[in-house]
Design a protein around this motif. Sequence first.
Motif, PDB file in Angstrom:
ATOM      1  N   THR A 117     -32.831 -20.851  47.103  1.00  0.00           N
ATOM      2  CA  THR A 117     -33.448 -19.832  46.253  1.00  0.00           C
ATOM      3  C   THR A 117     -34.807 -19.437  46.801  1.00  0.00           C
ATOM      4  O   THR A 117     -35.157 -18.246  46.859  1.00  0.00           O
ATOM      5  CB  THR A 117     -33.594 -20.355  44.811  1.00  0.00           C
ATOM      6  N   GLN A 118     -35.584 -20.416  47.237  1.00  0.00           N
ATOM      7  CA  GLN A 118     -36.895 -20.131  47.793  1.00  0.00           C
ATOM      8  C   GLN A 118     -36.767 -19.294  49.062  1.00  0.00           C
ATOM      9  O   GLN A 118     -37.530 -18.350  49.276  1.00  0.00           O
ATOM     10  CB  GLN A 118     -37.638 -21.427  48.095  1.00  0.00           C
ATOM     11  N   ALA A 119     -35.800 -19.609  49.918  1.00  0.00           N
ATOM     12  CA  ALA A 119     -35.605 -18.859  51.158  1.00  0.00           C
ATOM     13  C   ALA A 119     -35.222 -17.411  50.860  1.00  0.00           C
ATOM     14  O   ALA A 119     -35.730 -16.477  51.489  1.00  0.00           O
ATOM     15  CB  ALA A 119     -34.540 -19.530  52.016  1.00  0.00           C
ATOM     16  N   LEU A 164     -39.305 -10.931  49.456  1.00  0.00           N
ATOM     17  CA  LEU A 164     -40.724 -10.569  49.426  1.00  0.00           C
ATOM     18  C   LEU A 164     -41.192 -10.055  50.781  1.00  0.00           C
ATOM     19  O   LEU A 164     -41.983  -9.102  50.853  1.00  0.00           O
ATOM     20  CB  LEU A 164     -41.569 -11.768  48.987  1.00  0.00           C
ATOM     21  N   GLN A 165     -40.702 -10.653  51.860  1.00  0.00           N
ATOM     22  CA  GLN A 165     -41.074 -10.197  53.200  1.00  0.00           C
ATOM     23  C   GLN A 165     -40.567  -8.780  53.429  1.00  0.00           C
ATOM     24  O   GLN A 165     -41.301  -7.926  53.960  1.00  0.00           O
ATOM     25  CB  GLN A 165     -40.489 -11.143  54.255  1.00  0.00           C
ATOM     26  N   ALA A 166     -39.325  -8.494  53.029  1.00  0.00           N
ATOM     27  CA  ALA A 166     -38.770  -7.148  53.189  1.00  0.00           C
ATOM     28  C   ALA A 166     -39.563  -6.139  52.355  1.00  0.00           C
ATOM     29  O   ALA A 166     -39.842  -5.022  52.809  1.00  0.00           O
ATOM     30  CB  ALA A 166     -37.298  -7.140  52.776  1.00  0.00           C
ATOM     31  N   GLN A 181     -43.654  -1.708  52.173  1.00  0.00           N
ATOM     32  CA  GLN A 181     -44.941  -1.178  51.692  1.00  0.00           C
ATOM     33  C   GLN A 181     -45.849  -0.850  52.873  1.00  0.00           C
ATOM     34  O   GLN A 181     -46.569   0.155  52.841  1.00  0.00           O
ATOM     35  CB  GLN A 181     -45.625  -2.179  50.768  1.00  0.00           C
ATOM     36  N   VAL A 182     -45.828  -1.670  53.900  1.00  0.00           N
ATOM     37  CA  VAL A 182     -46.662  -1.416  55.083  1.00  0.00           C
ATOM     38  C   VAL A 182     -46.219  -0.125  55.756  1.00  0.00           C
ATOM     39  O   VAL A 182     -47.047   0.667  56.196  1.00  0.00           O
ATOM     40  CB  VAL A 182     -46.593  -2.613  56.055  1.00  0.00           C
TER      41      VAL A 182
END
Length: 76
Positions: free
Chosen positions: A56-58, A64-66, A71-72
């Motif tokens: 779940t954490q992975a 979140l990284q995607a 956003q960047v």
Amino acid sequence: MASRGRRGGVPAREGEQRREEQAEQQAPAPQGPIPPPPPPVDYGVFMQGLVQAMQTQAHTQAALQAQLEAQVRIIR
């Protein structure tokens, strides 16, 4: 020297008596009934839960990284 190889120059018997006195002062007497020991741990179930939490954490970290990368791209 009569310390018998101990540091601090305290003979063995005096040092042991002092440690026993300190232990009696520090350890409070148990009050009331002693609770039963905790139930045995089922390590198979524990490991399944641990693996599930790590997965779940992975997945959360990947999402979140995607989201951050998206956003960047919008900001630039």
